[in-house]
Design a protein around this motif. Structure first.
Motif, mmCIF file in Angstrom:
data_model
loop_
_atom_site.group_PDB
_atom_site.id
_atom_site.type_symbol
_atom_site.label_atom_id
_atom_site.label_comp_id
_atom_site.label_asym_id
_atom_site.label_seq_id
_atom_site.Cartn_x
_atom_site.Cartn_y
_atom_site.Cartn_z
ATOM 1 N N ILE A 97 1.066 -1.177 0.054
ATOM 2 C CA ILE A 97 0.088 -0.075 -0.032
ATOM 3 C C ILE A 97 0.845 1.298 0.115
ATOM 4 O O ILE A 97 0.358 2.186 -0.876
ATOM 5 C CB ILE A 97 -0.910 -0.065 1.160
ATOM 6 C CG1 ILE A 97 -2.034 -1.312 1.296
ATOM 7 C CG2 ILE A 97 -1.905 1.403 1.509
ATOM 8 C CD1 ILE A 97 -2.618 -1.444 2.267
ATOM 9 N N HIS A 101 0.798 3.822 -3.207
ATOM 10 C CA HIS A 101 0.438 5.228 -2.813
ATOM 11 C C HIS A 101 1.580 6.398 -2.813
ATOM 12 O O HIS A 101 1.357 7.440 -3.254
ATOM 13 C CB HIS A 101 -0.431 5.402 -1.569
ATOM 14 C CG HIS A 101 -1.570 4.427 -1.603
ATOM 15 N ND1 HIS A 101 -1.952 3.215 -1.618
ATOM 16 C CD2 HIS A 101 -3.029 5.302 -1.695
ATOM 17 C CE1 HIS A 101 -3.078 3.082 -1.711
ATOM 18 N NE2 HIS A 101 -3.909 4.082 -1.613
ATOM 19 N N SER A 143 -8.750 -2.441 6.290
ATOM 20 C CA SER A 143 -9.240 -1.009 6.302
ATOM 21 C C SER A 143 -8.429 -0.129 7.153
ATOM 22 O O SER A 143 -8.415 1.151 6.515
ATOM 23 C CB SER A 143 -10.651 -0.948 6.557
ATOM 24 O OG SER A 143 -11.619 -1.654 5.447
ATOM 25 N N MET A 146 -5.641 0.715 4.857
ATOM 26 C CA MET A 146 -5.976 1.331 3.549
ATOM 27 C C MET A 146 -6.283 2.645 3.890
ATOM 28 O O MET A 146 -6.153 3.719 3.063
ATOM 29 C CB MET A 146 -7.431 0.628 2.999
ATOM 30 C CG MET A 146 -7.320 -0.517 2.471
ATOM 31 S SD MET A 146 -6.055 -0.758 0.981
ATOM 32 C CE MET A 146 -6.063 -2.297 0.610
ATOM 33 N N PRO A 150 -1.728 5.494 3.402
ATOM 34 C CA PRO A 150 -1.920 6.552 2.545
ATOM 35 C C PRO A 150 -1.758 7.958 3.355
ATOM 36 O O PRO A 150 -0.960 8.832 2.605
ATOM 37 C CB PRO A 150 -3.261 6.510 1.589
ATOM 38 C CG PRO A 150 -3.555 4.942 1.778
ATOM 39 C CD PRO A 150 -3.134 4.743 3.169
ATOM 40 N N ASN A 370 -5.898 0.555 -3.410
ATOM 41 C CA ASN A 370 -6.885 1.014 -2.262
ATOM 42 C C ASN A 370 -8.288 0.228 -2.235
ATOM 43 O O ASN A 370 -8.980 0.156 -3.340
ATOM 44 C CB ASN A 370 -7.064 2.461 -1.963
ATOM 45 C CG ASN A 370 -7.502 2.655 -0.412
ATOM 46 O OD1 ASN A 370 -8.302 2.449 0.067
ATOM 47 N ND2 ASN A 370 -6.414 3.576 0.162
ATOM 48 N N HIS A 371 -8.990 -0.362 -1.149
ATOM 49 C CA HIS A 371 -10.106 -1.069 -1.285
ATOM 50 C C HIS A 371 -11.295 0.004 -0.875
ATOM 51 O O HIS A 371 -12.313 -0.609 -0.849
ATOM 52 C CB HIS A 371 -10.375 -2.516 -0.736
ATOM 53 C CG HIS A 371 -10.191 -2.246 0.763
ATOM 54 N ND1 HIS A 371 -9.788 -3.434 1.568
ATOM 55 C CD2 HIS A 371 -10.609 -1.717 1.713
ATOM 56 C CE1 HIS A 371 -9.861 -3.079 2.981
ATOM 57 N NE2 HIS A 371 -10.233 -2.084 2.982
ATOM 58 N N SER A 386 -7.175 7.541 -2.176
ATOM 59 C CA SER A 386 -5.873 7.410 -2.721
ATOM 60 C C SER A 386 -5.047 8.813 -1.911
ATOM 61 O O SER A 386 -5.787 9.404 -1.183
ATOM 62 C CB SER A 386 -5.700 7.877 -4.027
ATOM 63 O OG SER A 386 -6.116 9.482 -4.336
#
Length: 433
Positions: A97, A101, A143, A146, A150, A370-371, A386
Motif C-alpha cells: 500500500i 500510494h 481497512s 487502507m 496513504p 486501495n479498497h 488515494s
C-alpha cells in the motif's frame, strides 16, 4: 427472468425496465429512520462531548469505558498477540500500500499564462485525519491499513483511528495491531455515528479532524454525510458490489467465486455478471448456485444473491459496455481473453480487475491498491481513496508590473459588465504602472 439462487437470470436485453432500474439504483439502503436517529446521536455528541460518547458506548456496545483513548501499550500487546502468519501478511500489505500510494504523490506546479503572469499550485498535507474502522459483525484490519498508510505517505500531521470497543472496552486486537503497523498516532475505542461526530466536531478527548475516511455500517455512512458542513469525507459508501464481464474464455467457477466473495460482505451486496452467450451465462449461473450451496456465510450470501444477484447474457462485449457505464460498479472484473484491450472502454467504476486471475480478494488485501471505493453508482463522479485525498492545495498568482498594466483595461471592462465597479477601479489603477 428470475429463479433459484439468483434474483435475475436471462438475457440483458429481456430485462424489464423495473428490473433494470432496480439493479442500477442501489442508493435505497439507508432509510429516513436511520437518518433521523443519526441526527439525534450527532446532536448528543456535539452537546455533551465525552459524556455522550461514554453513554453511547454503554448503550450500544454494552461496555463502561474508563478511557476513550486506547494506550499505545495495548496496541503493542495486540500486535504481539497476532499469529505470525497474520502479522506477516499485514506487514506485506502495508508495504505494498505504501509503495503504490507513494507513486501517486502530487507535485507543485507553476505556469506562466502570459509574460509576467505566473499561476501556481502546491499540495499541502492535511493537518489531521480520522480513519473509521468497523467493529462488531465486520472487523477489517485491512481497512485500517487502507486509510492510515496513504495518509502517512502523504505526510498528514496526525492520524487518529476510531473503532468500536469490544467486551473489554478495546477495539479488536486486529484493528489495534494494524493501527500500529500502519503508523497511526492515536486510537479511540469509539464506534458508530458517535465516533464520526466526535471526529467531525471534536470533544474534550477526541481532536477535531480535517477529513474522515473509512467504511462503516448504515449509521456511520449516514453520519459522514451529515457532518460534511464541518469536515471533508471520502466517497459516500454503501454495501459492496461487483460487476463481472465475461466472454467465452472465462472459467465459470472462477466467476462464481468472485460473486460469492462480494455477496458474503452484506445481505444488501449487489453481484452481477454479464456473460457473452446464453451457454456461458447458464454455466456461470449454475456455478454460482453450487458455490452458494456450500458457502460458510450461508445466510448472508443467500439473501444477497436472491435480492440483488444477477447473471445475464449479452450477444457481444459491445452490448455489455453501456450497462457497465450505467451501473458504475465498485469492483469491475473483466474476465475476458484480452482485458487490457478493453480497459479503455471503462470510465465509471471504483477499480478494474484485469483478467480472472486478478481476483478482487487480491485487491482487497495485498496488491497495494486501495479498497475504499465508491459504491451505488457513484463511480460516475467519485474515485477510490488515494493519497490525493490527504492533501489540500494552496494556489497563488504573481503579476509583474508590466503585466499589470496590460491586464488593467480588459479586467476593468469585464468588471464593469458585471456591475462590479470597485473591481474595475482596482484593475484600472494599474494602467500606468
Amino acid at each position: 427472468m428470475s429463479g433459484g439462487t439468483l434474483k435475475y437470470r436471462g438475457a440483458l436485453s429481456a430485462l424489464s425496465a423495473e428490473a433494470r432500474r432496480r439493479l442500477l439504483d442501489r442508493t435505497g439502503t439507508s432509510d429516513s429512520q436511520v437518518a433521523a436517529r443519526t441526527r439525534e446521536l450527532i446532536a448528543r455528541v456535539r452537546q455533551d462531548g465525552d459524556a455522550a460518547l461514554r453513554a453511547l458506548a454503554l448503550q450500544f456496545d454494552r461496555v463502561q469505558l474508563s478511557s476513550l483513548e486506547v494506550p499505545r501499550a495495548r496496541w503493542e500487546e495486540a500486535l504481539a498477540s497476532l499469529e505470525p502468519k497474520v502479522r506477516t501478511a499485514l506487514e506485506r500489505a502495508a508495504r505494498n500500500i505504501a509503495t503504490a500510494h507513494a507513486a501517486q504523490k502530487p507535485q507543485a506546479i507553476e505556469v506562466e499564462t502570459e509574460p509576467g503572469i505566473v499561476v501556481g499550485r502546491r499540495p499541502d498535507p492535511l493537518g489531521r485525519v480520522g480513519v473509521y474502522a468497523p467493529g462488531g459483525r465486520a472487523v477489517y484490519p485491512s481497512s485500517v491499513l487502507m486509510g492510515v498508510v496513504p495518509a502517512k505517505v502523504a505526510g498528514v500531521g496526525e492520524v487518529i483511528v476510531c473503532s468500536p470497543p469490544g467486551p473489554e472496552g478495546l477495539p479488536s486486537a486486529g484493528v489495534l495491531a494494524a493501527a500500529l503497523l500502519a503508523g497511526a498516532d492515536r486510537v479511540f475505542a469509539l464506534g458508530g455515528a458517535g465516533a464520526v461526530a466526535a471526529m467531525a466536531y471534536g470533544t474534550q478527548s477526541v481532536p477535531r479532524v480535517d477529513r474522515i475516511v473509512g467504511p462503516g455500517n448504515a449509521y456511520v455512512a449516514a453520519a459522514k454525510l451529515q457532518v460534511v458542513d464541518a469536515v471533508a469525507i471520502d466517497a459516500p459508501a454503501g454495501p459492496s458490489e461487483i460487476l463481472v464481464v465475461a466472454d467465452g474464455s472465462a472459467d465459470p467457477e472462477a466467476i462464481a467465486r468472485e460473486m460469492l466473495a462480494q455477496a458474503e460482505h452484506d445481505p444488501d451486496a449487489c453481484c452481477v455478471t454479464l456473460a457473452v452467450g446464453e451457454a456461458q451465462a447458464e454455466a456461470v449461473a449454475q456455478a454460482v448456485e453450487r458455490a452458494a450451496a456450500r458457502a460458510r456465510r450461508q445466510e448472508i450470501v443467500s439473501t444477497s444473491l436472491k435480492e440483488r444477484g444477477a447473471v445475464l447474457s449479452v450477444g457481444s462485449l459491445e452490448e455489455a459496455w453501456p450497462f457497465v457505464s450505467d451501473f458504475a460498479p465498485e469492483h469491475l472484473l473483466l474476465a475476458t481473453a484480452a482485458p487490457q484491450e478493453h480497459l479503455g472502454r471503462v470510465r465509471h467504476c471504483g477499480t478494474v480487475f484485469l483478467g480472472e486471475r486478478a481476483s478482487v480478494a487480491f485487491g482487497d488485501y495485498m496488491t497495494g491498491a486501495n479498497h475504499v471505493l465508491p459504491t451505488a453508482g457513484l463511480g460516475r463522479a467519485y474515485s477510490g481513496l488515494s493519497v490525493l485525498d490527504f492533501y489540500r492545495w494552496t494556489a497563488w498568482q504573481r503579476v509583474e508590473r508590466e503585466a499589470a498594466a496590460r491586464l488593467a483595461e480588459d479586467v476593468g471592462t469585464l468588471a464593469d459588465s458585471e456591475g462590479l465597479f470597485a473591481h474595475a477601479d482596482a484593475a484600472r489603477a494599474w494602467r500606468n504602472a
